[in-house]
Design a protein around this motif. Structure first.
Motif, PDB file in Angstrom:
ATOM      1  N   PRO B  32       8.622  -9.483 -13.451  1.00 16.34           N
ATOM      2  CA  PRO B  32       8.943 -10.233 -11.739  1.00 16.34           C
ATOM      3  C   PRO B  32      10.235  -9.400 -10.796  1.00 16.34           C
ATOM      4  CG  PRO B  32      10.447 -10.729 -14.167  1.00 16.34           C
ATOM      5  CD  PRO B  32       9.511  -9.739 -14.211  1.00 16.34           C
ATOM      6  N   GLY B  33       9.630  -9.969  -9.255  1.00 15.86           N
ATOM      7  CA  GLY B  33       9.640  -9.639  -8.424  1.00 15.86           C
ATOM      8  C   GLY B  33       9.741  -7.895  -8.728  1.00 15.86           C
ATOM      9  N   GLU B  34       8.752  -7.307  -8.674  1.00 13.22           N
ATOM     10  CA  GLU B  34       8.736  -5.480  -8.600  1.00 13.22           C
ATOM     11  C   GLU B  34       7.195  -5.702  -7.452  1.00 13.22           C
ATOM     12  OE1 GLU B  34       6.852  -2.474 -11.569  1.00 13.22           O
ATOM     13  OE2 GLU B  34       5.569  -4.203 -12.459  1.00 13.22           O
ATOM     14  N   ILE B  35       6.693  -4.690  -6.890  1.00 15.38           N
ATOM     15  CA  ILE B  35       5.981  -4.294  -5.776  1.00 15.38           C
ATOM     16  C   ILE B  35       4.535  -3.758  -6.580  1.00 15.38           C
ATOM     17  CG2 ILE B  35       4.665  -4.100  -3.795  1.00 15.38           C
ATOM     18  CD1 ILE B  35       6.817  -4.708  -2.421  1.00 15.38           C
ATOM     19  N   LEU B  36       3.635  -4.564  -7.438  1.00 18.33           N
ATOM     20  CA  LEU B  36       3.123  -2.977  -7.814  1.00 18.33           C
ATOM     21  C   LEU B  36       1.958  -3.252  -7.709  1.00 18.33           C
ATOM     22  CD1 LEU B  36       1.887  -2.183 -10.714  1.00 18.33           C
ATOM     23  CD2 LEU B  36       1.249  -3.898 -11.501  1.00 18.33           C
ATOM     24  N   VAL B  37       1.211  -1.642  -6.520  1.00 16.62           N
ATOM     25  CA  VAL B  37       0.368  -1.369  -6.081  1.00 16.62           C
ATOM     26  C   VAL B  37      -1.434  -0.521  -7.175  1.00 16.62           C
ATOM     27  CG1 VAL B  37      -0.706   0.359  -3.778  1.00 16.62           C
ATOM     28  CG2 VAL B  37       1.664  -1.110  -4.319  1.00 16.62           C
ATOM     29  N   ILE B  38      -1.552  -1.646  -6.795  1.00 20.28           N
ATOM     30  CA  ILE B  38      -2.989  -1.132  -7.745  1.00 20.28           C
ATOM     31  C   ILE B  38      -3.722   0.434  -7.217  1.00 20.28           C
ATOM     32  CG2 ILE B  38      -5.045  -1.568  -8.739  1.00 20.28           C
ATOM     33  CD1 ILE B  38      -4.197  -4.151 -10.393  1.00 20.28           C
ATOM     34  N   ALA B 209       5.068   3.290   1.084  1.00 15.96           N
ATOM     35  CA  ALA B 209       6.120   2.418   1.653  1.00 15.96           C
ATOM     36  C   ALA B 209       6.508   1.236   0.650  1.00 15.96           C
ATOM     37  CB  ALA B 209       6.412   1.964   3.242  1.00 15.96           C
ATOM     38  N   ILE B 210       5.900   0.797   0.254  1.00 14.56           N
ATOM     39  CA  ILE B 210       6.068  -0.510  -0.488  1.00 14.56           C
ATOM     40  C   ILE B 210       6.256  -1.183  -2.055  1.00 14.56           C
ATOM     41  CG2 ILE B 210       5.169  -1.971   1.535  1.00 14.56           C
ATOM     42  CD1 ILE B 210       3.179  -2.909  -0.181  1.00 14.56           C
ATOM     43  N   SER B 211       5.556   0.662  -2.727  1.00 16.43           N
ATOM     44  CA  SER B 211       5.636   0.661  -4.379  1.00 16.43           C
ATOM     45  C   SER B 211       6.204   0.277  -4.728  1.00 16.43           C
ATOM     46  CB  SER B 211       4.289   1.109  -4.254  1.00 16.43           C
ATOM     47  OG  SER B 211       5.076   2.483  -3.676  1.00 16.43           O
ATOM     48  N   ASP B 212       6.338  -0.307  -5.618  1.00 13.53           N
ATOM     49  CA  ASP B 212       7.664   0.223  -7.037  1.00 13.53           C
ATOM     50  C   ASP B 212       6.912   1.015  -7.863  1.00 13.53           C
ATOM     51  OD1 ASP B 212       9.532  -1.181  -5.428  1.00 13.53           O
ATOM     52  OD2 ASP B 212       8.931  -3.011  -6.799  1.00 13.53           O
ATOM     53  N   ARG B 213       5.924   0.971  -8.083  1.00  8.16           N
ATOM     54  CA  ARG B 213       5.364   1.072  -9.569  1.00  8.16           C
ATOM     55  C   ARG B 213       3.812   1.344  -9.066  1.00  8.16           C
ATOM     56  NH1 ARG B 213       4.026  -0.003 -14.268  1.00  8.16           N
ATOM     57  NH2 ARG B 213       4.350  -2.593 -14.033  1.00  8.16           N
ATOM     58  N   VAL B 214       2.922   1.827  -9.171  1.00  6.38           N
ATOM     59  CA  VAL B 214       1.251   2.225  -8.726  1.00  6.38           C
ATOM     60  C   VAL B 214      -0.125   2.462 -10.251  1.00  6.38           C
ATOM     61  CG1 VAL B 214      -0.056   3.875  -8.113  1.00  6.38           C
ATOM     62  CG2 VAL B 214       2.185   3.152  -6.822  1.00  6.38           C
ATOM     63  N   ILE B 215       0.134   1.373 -10.761  1.00  6.98           N
ATOM     64  CA  ILE B 215      -1.375   2.159 -11.263  1.00  6.98           C
ATOM     65  C   ILE B 215      -2.497   2.694 -10.737  1.00  6.98           C
ATOM     66  CG2 ILE B 215      -2.599   1.050 -12.939  1.00  6.98           C
ATOM     67  CD1 ILE B 215      -0.710  -0.934 -13.822  1.00  6.98           C
TER      68      ILE B 215
END
Ligand SMILES: Nc1ncnc2c1ncn2[C@@H]1O[C@H](COP(=O)(O)OP(=O)(O)O)[C@@H](O)[C@H]1O
Ligand SMILES: [Mg+2]
Lengths: 372, 257
Positions: B32-38, B209-215
């Motif tokens: 919850p609350g994270e920015i996940l980038v695929i 700029a935005i990702s907390d985590r990347v997949i």
């Protein structure tokens, strides 16, 4: 995370704590209007962590309403919220009219615009016809440029696949015509003339007209949808910038296909119509098939059939041109493609019937009379 | 915070189109609350994965869990209640052409919020203003550019102040400045409202700029080839990951690494 909101009222002070969600803003607006009835209100937002946008709008609206009757003081609102509210204040009026159902006046304006559009359409159709005739000329001069496989595809789609429905409907109509005219003629003991009536009506009018209406319904809509969809997806633009002759590519194969199949379809329609007359003659008027045939042979001219095929040729031009033209007028999105298909069918049928009337007028003047 | 129960979890997902498989063995969680980038190269199945995550298609195998419950369980009730708390921005904007921008944004509001039309209008307008389209409230989607349509789609996705937003390539087709502004907007929404974001994008600057985590997905393995923070992925040993994060043609990555 943030605690959910709580709304409390002490005297004339309404305090909001936590994050205000739109789903529960109703309680707040209700409380606000209740206190406002008793005099001035203070809305204390210093413990409010934030608002969903819809909640902010609802509170803004409630405060504005309350201010009509009393004074409302807002304390501790964040500068961000105040900014949003200020914008609401400036824009609320203007937004009222966005996307409202159209008023009568704009409907009238709409009619005026429609007339102008209609003129646009006619002018467009004429220029489109001219362009496709020119393209046709180019094709005749350089037959190699014709996309034969496409033309064959459309001949199958528009022609071969239409044969069953045309056959069945013409047979039914021939039957009805035979029955109706037989019924009238019987009163005068003149049933022998039934084949004359059926023969003329089928070959002069019903055959060509019914074939054309069915082809218009099946194919001018299909053409419009195909080209319209290609326009929406910018495929037409792509063809154009790649240097394709768009008419050669999209219009001519359809036009040629219809020109070739329509006269044949008319002959098929004639055949089934006359067959219907023959069958009903035997069943209802006790007319032997040989009598029906010899009567037809006596009164019909080969010209009757050729003329019907000529009509079919003209109708083919109309149907293909209208279908393609309507497709090219699609500008916007998918909904316009749907509209275009409807427009294509209605316009094509309309023009076919107008053309039919004109050609028939000519025919009754030039057709050599028949000696009875 | 990091140990919180995931808001969304994808478990052993497998899927594709017709008989051709696009994804397999996909498992990951969204906190919850994270920015996940695929991320991943074009055609690797990012949009497809997103379709499964938002319940537009049912996976061949595996499951998608929203707050612990399978979105396909309970005969669609989980999905329909989850959908009220999601916003989705499609690759093309997917606005209804017959409605003005304001009406497009009002659409979810009027369906799910019991408020007067005047209030809904203001709320919708605020969202349009957030994405810089205040002056186009009365325009129709076809009257504005592709980038603007995308922003309007974003406004609509945000209309209900959802807990979670899915974006399919939000900045594709936007100019760099607008794109950067959009990133800023996404971050500020994430911070102020705590909205969880799942974003499919190719844009390296955005990812940084935005990702907390990347997949990262890849079509050669039909699945996840790397996940973690951007800094970790930049140093990743896999050549495909390295090539992507250093903007190299795959062949060249071989030479460098
Ligand atoms: N509707 C569809 N039917 C069949 N195959 C599709 C469809 N949509 C996508 N694909 C295939 O699935 C793969 C993944 O596509 P997609 O998820 O759109 O990729 P991405 O969004 O990562 O660029 C591609 O190989 C594409 O060809
Ligand atoms: Mg995609």
């Amino acid at each position: 995370m943030t605690t959910d909101e709580s709304i409390s009222v002490e005297g004339s002070v309404l305090t909001v704590r936590g994050l205000l969600r739109a789903a529960s803003v109703g309680a707040l607006t209700e409380a606000l209007s209740r206190i406002a009835r008793g005099g001035g209100v203070v809305v204390d937002l210093s413990a409010c962590d934030g608002m969903e946008t819809a909640a902010a709008a609802a509170v803004f609206d409630a405060i504005r309403r309350a201010r009509n009757t009393t004074s409302v003081e807002v304390r501790g609102a964040s500068s961000e919220l105040l900014q949003v509210w200020e914008m609401f204040g400036l824009r609320a009026k203007a937004l009222e009219s966005v996307g409202r159902p159209r008023s009568l006046r704009t409907h009238f304006e709409g009619v005026g615009a429609d007339v102008l559009t209609a003129w646009d359409v006619v002018a467009g159709l004429l220029s489109f016809s001219r362009q496709s005739l020119e393209a046709m000329g180019r094709t005749l001069r350089y037959p190699a440029s014709l996309r034969l496989s496409l033309a064959l595809y459309y001949m199958e789609q528009a022609g071969v696949k239409a044969v069953p429905i045309i056959g069945v409907l013409c047979w039914l109509l021939g039957t009805v015509l035979g029955y109706q005219s037989g019924y009238q003629l019987k009163t005068f003991g003149a049933e022998i003339f039934m084949p004359d009536l059926v023969g003329y009506m089928v070959t002069w009018e019903i055959g060509p007209l019914l074939a054309a209406i069915l082809v218009a319904g099946r194919s001018s809509s299909a053409f419009a949808a195909e080209i319209g969809t290609m326009k929406v997806r910018q495929e037409v633009d792509a063809l154009e910038v790649m240097g394709f002759d768009v008419f050669q590519f999209l219009v001519i194969p359809k036009l040629i296909a219809l020109i070739l199949v329509m006269p044949v379809l008319v002959l098929i329609a004639d055949f089934f119509g006359l067959l219907g007359g023959l069958l009903i003659g035997g069943w209802y008027l006790d007319m032997p098939a040989s009598v029906y045939m010899s009567r037809l042979h006596l009164v019909m001219l080969p010209l009757d059939f050729y003329w019907g095929m000529l009509k079919g040729l003209v109708f083919a031009l109309i149907i293909a041109t209208v279908g393609c033209f309507t497709g090219t007028r699609v500008r916007g999105g998918a909904s316009e493609v749907g509209e275009a298909t409807t427009t294509a069918v209605v316009t094509a049928v309309f023009l076919v019937i107008v053309a039919d009337a004109l050609i028939s007028l000519v025919y009754v003047r030039i057709r050599p009379g028949v000696i009875m | 915070m990091s140990d919180a129960i995931p808001i969304l979890e994808v478990r052993d997902l497998e899927g594709g189109y017709g008989s051709s498989r696009v994804l397999r063995d996909i498992s990951f969680t969204v906190a919850p609350g994270e920015i996940l980038v695929i991320v991943g190269r074009s055609g690797c199945g990012k949009s497809t994965l997103l379709r499964y995550m938002v319940g537009l298609s049912r996976p061949w195998a595996g499951s998608v869990l929203f707050e612990g419950s399978d979105i396909w369980s309970d005969s669609g009730r989980v999905l329909s209640s989850a959908r009220r708390r999601w916003g989705v921005l499609f690759q093309s904007g997917a606005l209804l052409a017959s409605l003005t921008l304001l009406e497009n944004v009002m659409l979810p509001l009027s369906e799910f919020r019991d408020l007067s039309p005047a209030v809904l209008r203001l709320a919708a307008f605020r969202k349009l203003d957030m994405v810089g389209l205040a002056d186009f409230a009365a325009s129709y989607p076809l009257e504005i550019s592709g980038g603007m349509q995308k922003r309007a789609g974003l406004a609509r996705a945000l209309a209900l102040d959802p807990d979670m937003v899915f974006f399919d390539e939000p900045s594709a087709g936007l100019d760099p400045v607008t794109s950067a502004e959009l990133d800023q907007l996404v971050c500020s929404i994430n911070r102020t409202l705590g909205t969880t974001m799942v974003i499919v994008t190719h844009e390296l600057p955005s990812i940084l700029a935005i990702s907390d985590r990347v997949i990262m997905l890849d079509s050669s393995s039909q699945g996840i080839i790397a996940q973690g923070r951007v800094e970790q992925l930049k140093e990743h040993s896999d050549l495909r990951v390295h090539a992507f994060f250093h903007r190299l043609p795959q062949g060249q990555a071989n030479d460098v690494a």
